[in-house]
Design a protein around this motif. Structure first.
Motif, short mmCIF file in Angstrom:
data_model
loop_
_atom_site.label_atom_id
_atom_site.label_comp_id
_atom_site.label_asym_id
_atom_site.label_seq_id
_atom_site.Cartn_x
_atom_site.Cartn_y
_atom_site.Cartn_z
N ASP A 209 0.87 -1.18 0.00
CA ASP A 209 0.00 0.00 0.00
C ASP A 209 0.91 1.24 0.00
O ASP A 209 1.56 1.54 1.00
CB ASP A 209 -0.90 0.00 1.23
CG ASP A 209 -1.95 1.10 1.20
OD1 ASP A 209 -1.83 2.01 0.36
OD2 ASP A 209 -2.88 1.03 2.02
N LYS B 120 -9.75 5.10 -6.83
CA LYS B 120 -9.59 4.49 -5.52
C LYS B 120 -9.04 3.07 -5.67
O LYS B 120 -9.49 2.31 -6.51
CB LYS B 120 -10.95 4.45 -4.82
CG LYS B 120 -10.91 3.95 -3.43
CD LYS B 120 -12.29 4.01 -2.81
CE LYS B 120 -12.28 3.47 -1.41
NZ LYS B 120 -13.61 3.50 -0.82
N GLY B 121 -8.06 2.74 -4.87
CA GLY B 121 -7.49 1.40 -4.88
C GLY B 121 -6.27 1.24 -5.76
O GLY B 121 -5.59 0.22 -5.69
#
Length: 163
Positions: free
Chosen positions: A99, A131-132
């Motif tokens: 992440d 997003k992501g």
């Protein structure tokens, strides 16, 4: 005495004059401007940017799923799941994610890797639109490694005598 000196300095605007003197000194110096997309500043071979997973010259991934990088990550940004291969019984990753919003780009992951699998490249100009996208999956990391393998190998060679 100290209060009187502060009062005189405030009345004479000493701090303002000091700031203006810096401005006047630098006003007539040659300006250093980099036209960023076209020109780039030199980077060190030790620059820590976007992560990549490396493969062996035959195309097999290097990661042996020892999970040292996951354990040493101070931000807990790395997630690894491992399984044995049915054909030869070696452990390999089934899930390897980083992440990038959590990552602090400290380089501990690449220092702890015994097979030099996870590395940080010189890529620093990347962005996310949805997003992501900040989650770097195993496939994305392997793709970055394939694209930048020549630069990674050259950086490793330049830094080899210090390791």
């Amino acid at each position: 005495m100290k209060k009187a000196k502060q009062l005189i300095n405030s009345f004479l605007l000493v701090e303002l004059l000091k700031g203006l003197s810096v401005t006047w000194r630098n006003m007539f110096r040659k300006k250093i401007t980099i036209q960023y997309p076209e020109e780039k500043t030199p980077q060190s071979p030790r620059f820590r940017g976007l992560h990549a997973l490396r493969t062996y010259p035959g195309g097999e991934e290097r990661c042996i799923a020892c999970k040292l990088c996951e354990a040493v990550c101070p931000a807990a940004a790395i997630t690894i799941e491992a399984a044995e291969r049915p054909d030869d019984g070696t452990r390999r990753t089934t899930k390897y994610e980083i992440d990038l919003f959590k990552c602090i780009f400290c380089g501990f992951c690449e220092e702890s890797c015994p097979v030099d699998s996870i590395v940080e490249t010189r890529v620093f100009d990347y962005h996310f639109e949805t997003k992501g996208e900040q989650i770097m999956t195993k496939e994305k990391l392997l793709e970055v490694g394939r694209i930048h393998e020549k630069q990674i190998a050259a950086d490793r060679a330049a830094d080899a005598r210090y390791r």
